[in-house]
Design an enzyme around this catalytic site. Structure first.
Site, PDB file in Angstrom:
ATOM      1  N   HIS A 177       0.696  -1.189  -0.072  1.00 35.53           N
ATOM      2  CA  HIS A 177       0.214   0.036  -0.026  1.00 35.53           C
ATOM      3  C   HIS A 177       0.906   1.244   0.061  1.00 35.53           C
ATOM      4  O   HIS A 177       1.788   1.346   0.670  1.00 35.53           O
ATOM      5  CB  HIS A 177      -1.055   0.110   1.202  1.00 35.53           C
ATOM      6  CG  HIS A 177      -1.799   1.071   1.081  1.00 35.53           C
ATOM      7  ND1 HIS A 177      -3.068   0.891   0.426  1.00 35.53           N
ATOM      8  CD2 HIS A 177      -1.950   2.390   1.491  1.00 35.53           C
ATOM      9  CE1 HIS A 177      -3.892   1.997   0.530  1.00 35.53           C
ATOM     10  NE2 HIS A 177      -3.174   2.987   1.101  1.00 35.53           N
ATOM     11  N   ALA A 178       0.548   2.075  -0.906  1.00 33.85           N
ATOM     12  CA  ALA A 178       1.319   3.210  -1.098  1.00 33.85           C
ATOM     13  C   ALA A 178       1.669   4.227   0.253  1.00 33.85           C
ATOM     14  O   ALA A 178       0.493   4.470   0.798  1.00 33.85           O
ATOM     15  CB  ALA A 178       0.942   4.155  -2.227  1.00 33.85           C
ATOM     16  N   HIS A 181      -0.033  11.917  -5.470  1.00 32.22           N
ATOM     17  CA  HIS A 181      -0.462  12.021  -4.258  1.00 32.22           C
ATOM     18  C   HIS A 181       0.694  11.773  -3.213  1.00 32.22           C
ATOM     19  O   HIS A 181       0.815  12.598  -2.208  1.00 32.22           O
ATOM     20  CB  HIS A 181      -1.470  10.965  -3.849  1.00 32.22           C
ATOM     21  CG  HIS A 181      -2.007  10.893  -2.466  1.00 32.22           C
ATOM     22  ND1 HIS A 181      -3.321  11.318  -2.071  1.00 32.22           N
ATOM     23  CD2 HIS A 181      -1.402  10.131  -1.565  1.00 32.22           C
ATOM     24  CE1 HIS A 181      -3.449  11.074  -0.845  1.00 32.22           C
ATOM     25  NE2 HIS A 181      -2.388  10.414  -0.432  1.00 32.22           N
ATOM     26  N   GLU A 182       1.461  10.906  -3.459  1.00 34.49           N
ATOM     27  CA  GLU A 182       2.695  10.434  -2.498  1.00 34.49           C
ATOM     28  C   GLU A 182       3.656  11.680  -2.421  1.00 34.49           C
ATOM     29  O   GLU A 182       3.930  12.158  -1.380  1.00 34.49           O
ATOM     30  CB  GLU A 182       3.093   9.094  -2.794  1.00 34.49           C
ATOM     31  CG  GLU A 182       2.338   7.955  -2.632  1.00 34.49           C
ATOM     32  CD  GLU A 182       1.519   7.813  -1.260  1.00 34.49           C
ATOM     33  OE1 GLU A 182       1.924   8.391  -0.367  1.00 34.49           O
ATOM     34  OE2 GLU A 182       0.596   7.397  -1.361  1.00 34.49           O
ATOM     35  N   HIS A 217       2.912  14.484  -0.324  1.00 36.09           N
ATOM     36  CA  HIS A 217       3.277  14.278   1.010  1.00 36.09           C
ATOM     37  C   HIS A 217       4.624  14.701   1.301  1.00 36.09           C
ATOM     38  O   HIS A 217       4.907  15.327   2.344  1.00 36.09           O
ATOM     39  CB  HIS A 217       3.109  12.826   1.565  1.00 36.09           C
ATOM     40  CG  HIS A 217       1.615  12.288   1.884  1.00 36.09           C
ATOM     41  ND1 HIS A 217       0.910  13.029   2.551  1.00 36.09           N
ATOM     42  CD2 HIS A 217       0.968  11.290   1.362  1.00 36.09           C
ATOM     43  CE1 HIS A 217      -0.364  12.230   2.589  1.00 36.09           C
ATOM     44  NE2 HIS A 217      -0.269  11.059   1.777  1.00 36.09           N
ATOM     45  N   GLU A 243      -3.303  14.959   2.967  1.00 38.70           N
ATOM     46  CA  GLU A 243      -3.710  14.037   2.007  1.00 38.70           C
ATOM     47  C   GLU A 243      -4.339  14.755   0.658  1.00 38.70           C
ATOM     48  O   GLU A 243      -4.467  14.323  -0.507  1.00 38.70           O
ATOM     49  CB  GLU A 243      -5.028  13.074   2.166  1.00 38.70           C
ATOM     50  CG  GLU A 243      -4.810  12.083   3.333  1.00 38.70           C
ATOM     51  CD  GLU A 243      -3.644  11.157   3.390  1.00 38.70           C
ATOM     52  OE1 GLU A 243      -3.353  10.938   2.250  1.00 38.70           O
ATOM     53  OE2 GLU A 243      -2.875  10.842   4.157  1.00 38.70           O
ATOM     54  N   HIS A 276      -6.518   0.359   5.558  1.00 40.15           N
ATOM     55  CA  HIS A 276      -6.117   1.370   6.825  1.00 40.15           C
ATOM     56  C   HIS A 276      -7.042   0.855   8.010  1.00 40.15           C
ATOM     57  O   HIS A 276      -6.742   1.383   9.216  1.00 40.15           O
ATOM     58  CB  HIS A 276      -6.864   2.656   6.475  1.00 40.15           C
ATOM     59  CG  HIS A 276      -6.467   3.158   5.210  1.00 40.15           C
ATOM     60  ND1 HIS A 276      -6.612   2.906   3.877  1.00 40.15           N
ATOM     61  CD2 HIS A 276      -5.581   4.528   5.110  1.00 40.15           C
ATOM     62  CE1 HIS A 276      -5.909   3.405   3.081  1.00 40.15           C
ATOM     63  NE2 HIS A 276      -5.261   4.430   3.779  1.00 40.15           N
ATOM     64  N   TYR A 307      -9.035  11.426   4.187  1.00 38.80           N
ATOM     65  CA  TYR A 307      -9.417  11.407   2.769  1.00 38.80           C
ATOM     66  C   TYR A 307     -10.653  12.164   2.260  1.00 38.80           C
ATOM     67  O   TYR A 307     -10.475  12.509   1.213  1.00 38.80           O
ATOM     68  CB  TYR A 307      -9.081   9.847   2.266  1.00 38.80           C
ATOM     69  CG  TYR A 307      -8.006   9.195   2.751  1.00 38.80           C
ATOM     70  CD1 TYR A 307      -6.837   9.612   2.069  1.00 38.80           C
ATOM     71  CD2 TYR A 307      -7.878   8.424   3.565  1.00 38.80           C
ATOM     72  CE1 TYR A 307      -5.571   8.889   2.341  1.00 38.80           C
ATOM     73  CE2 TYR A 307      -6.884   7.635   4.063  1.00 38.80           C
ATOM     74  CZ  TYR A 307      -5.612   8.037   3.460  1.00 38.80           C
ATOM     75  OH  TYR A 307      -4.631   7.277   3.876  1.00 38.80           O
TER      76      TYR A 307
END
Ligand code: X8Z
Ligand code: ZN
Length: 616
Positions: free
Chosen positions: A355-356, A385-386, A389, A413, A513, A523
């Site tokens: 999971h990323a 998305h990553e 962060h 997020e 999660h 999210y």
């Protein structure tokens, strides 16, 4: 303890934000010189406590980040034991500091100091009871749950055993309902053994939350939004209420199209949609069925997955391309260590958590991602998305340790997603992936694709914690875990299990999660916030066209404005951070509705023409 996605990992994961502490109001009578002296002493003590706590957690965070990194990159008995033992130490320290922080709440401290105390108090995601044996038990359970998810595989009769991303690829591509059903059901087998562990985890963490003065873990989780926990719940209802009519139109359209293709047996024309038909293992975003439901005359006629293949993009090139979006906004390039230390490709010789996630190992520059990248449009977006962060983490690296986090967890997020909203046809042409930009008559297709990803996600983003908060508060008992899960899936998403489920199943555990203990409301918030950010950044960039065609690529003013907010970290209440980019202090789904307004009109026309009875 909780490692999170996005920073997480450090105290910031463990720690979030809190409600304003009421200022001390001593009575006149008490106000003697002696008591003032005492208070000065205590205030000095509190200041020292804050700086010591900050230094202690900063040091411990690096240790826990490393042990979690190793565990999720090499899942074995030994790495599980080592990571649990570091987590135990980390949680004990966090709980101790949280307890002591509460004692200083009423002193005349600066706003910044009070904020730090609050963050120390309320940001432990998985609080252990004070009893060391229970802390140890909780740390072991948490590591086991993570390991069960990371190692999870489904083996077909022919002996092929596939991991989660591989099974997800089938969910995305297959149009064969039997195959979809087998994979859907097969993946959920991994969650059955999680049930007793999860139940005990909830029990222990609730006890931990009570030790810290909260009613239960639900109240603690909801205490991190600069407002009272119940006000936050009301705020969520308000935001969902804004989006629901749009979701209903989308649901109605998709259900109708699936019914035409699969027929009444597989995809009924009324009621909830069977969850295996929506192109995603959890029916959380539906973009993968775009081709199946695309409008005949308004399809833009390109597919990013195909464009990536045509231009020979491998996993690294995909990440480089995403990085270049951020550098085009004025952000500094990622450090060499990012490229040396990240995990981009699923290893074939060991179990990893696929999971990323994005990491900040040293709270400074050692930022990384860990992801089993598939060469698809979907993962191209997840990479943005990553990196959102990582760029956030680096932007707030000069904040004091306790403020090294996002304004609230939804902000963390939302950043990469905001940037990904700028992956428009124009942008794809600019970077050489697309030859011809489709004209405005194809906008409905583009908007539909975006809605399948974003609007479809919103009720899912909301329901996971609606379930967990009720589990934490005891409103949902262990005997009702699975049934309550599907009731909420139906209520919010209008989605149902494709086959009968029972309490022998533990379907929540098949979503990362839940075993990972990562709060999920973030999210939902991110899906609202990213449209607010996008709209404002487009205005700053001077783009006056329709907002779904706007790309902020290359715009330094937009980048600089974004950076102003990112640099703030968690140092101020989130409405201040929101205002830094948007000028407003309110979360508001109007930006979502404006973005999709042409689609909503179109969906309603389609549904009326086809004489569909909407709702479920
Ligand atoms: O977990 C994630 C990210 C890491 S923070 C990949 N997301 C949620 C999910 O996959 O369920 C992004 C969107 C929702
Ligand atoms: Zn994330």
């Amino acid at each position: 303890m909780n490692l999170t996605l996005g920073k997480i990992s450090t105290l910031s994961a463990v720690i979030a934000l809190a409600i304003g502490v009421t200022a001390c109001s001593q009575s006149e009578a008490d106000n003697t010189a002696a008591s003032l002296d005492k208070q000065v002493d205590k205030t000095t003590q509190a200041k020292r406590f804050i700086s010591d706590a900050e230094a202690q957690m900063a040091a411990l965070s690096i240790e826990i980040n490393r042990s979690e990194w190793i565990y999720s990159n090499f899942i074995t008995q030994d790495t599980a034991a080592l990571s649990a033992s570091v987590a135990e130490k980390y949680t004990a320290a966090s709980v101790d500091l949280a307890t002591r922080a509460a004692q200083y709440a009423d002193l005349p401290l600066s706003a910044e100091e009070k904020r730090k105390l609050n963050i120390l108090r309320s940001s432990i995601v998985l609080p252990a009871p004070l009893d060391p044996a229970k802390n140890s038990e909780l740390a072991n359970i948490s590591a086991q749950l993570n390991g069960l998810y990371g190692k999870g595989k489904y083996c077909f009769e022919d002996g092929r055993c596939l991991t989660q991303p591989e099974l997800s690829a089938i969910m995305a591509e297959s149009k064969n309902p039997e195959e979809l059903l087998e994979v859907w059901q097969g993946w959920r087998e991994i969650a059955k053994p999680m049930r007793p562990l999860f139940e005990r985890e909830v029990e222990l963490a609730n006890e931990g939350a009570k030790d810290l003065g909260y009613a239960n873990l639900s109240e603690l989780w909801r205490s991190n939004y600069d407002m009272k926990p119940d006000e936050f719940s009301t705020e969520l209802d308000r935001l969902w209420g804004q989006v629901k009519p749009l979701y209903n139109s989308l649901h109605c359209y998709v259900r109708g199209e699936l019914n035409e293709q699969y027929g009444d047996e597989v995809a009924p024309a009324s009621g909830a949609i069977p969850a295996h038909l929506l192109g995603n293992m959890w029916a959380q975003s539906w973009g993968n069925i775009y081709q199946q439901v695309a409008p005949q005359d308004a399809d833009p006629g390109y597919d990013v997955t195909e464009l990536l293949a045509k231009h020979n993009y491998d996993e690294i090139k995909m990440v480089e391309q995403a990085e270049s979006f951020f550098t085009s906004l004025g952000f500094e390039a990622l450090p060499d260590t990012f490229w040396e230390r990240s995990l981009f490709v699923q290893p074939d010789d060991r179990d990893v958590v696929c999971h990323a996630s994005a990491w900040d190992l040293d709270n400074l520059d050692d930022i990384r991602i860990k992801m089993c990248i598939q060469k698809t449009a979907e993962d191209f977006t997840v990479i943005h998305h990553e990196l959102g962060h990582n760029f956030y983490q680096r932007a707030y690296k000069n904040q004091p340790f306790i403020f090294k986090n996002s304004a609230n967890d939804g902000f963390h997020e939302a950043i990469g997603d905001t940037v990904a909203l700028s992956i428009t046809p124009n942008y794809l042409k600019q970077i050489g992936l697309l030859d011809e930009v489709p004209d405005a008559s194809k906008d409905i297709g583009l908007l539909l694709k975006q809605a399948l990803d974003k609007v479809a996600f919103m009720p899912f983003g909301l329901m996971i914690d609606q379930w967990r908060w009720k589990v934490f508060s005891g409103e949902i008992t262990p005997e009702q875990y699975n049934q309550a899960w599907w009731e909420l899936r139906e209520k919010y998403q209008g989605v149902k299990a494709p086959i009968a489920r029972s309490e022998a199943d533990f379907d929540p555990g098949a979503k990362y999660h839940v075993p990972g203990n990562v709060p999920y409301t973030r999210y939902f918030l991110a899906h609202i916030l990213q449209f607010q950010f996008h709209k404002s950044l487009c205005e700053i960039a001077g783009d006056n066209g329709p907002v779904h065609r706007c790309s902020i690529y290359g715009n330094k003013e937009a980048g600089s404005k974004l950076n102003t907010m990112l640099e703030m970290g968690q140092s101020q209440p989130w409405p201040e951070a929101l205002a830094a980019v948007t000028g407003t202090k309110e979360m508001d789904a109007k930006a979502v509705l404006d973005y999709f307004a042409p689609l909503q009109t179109w969906l309603d026309e389609q549904n009326t023409t086809a004489n569909r009875q909407c709702g479920w």
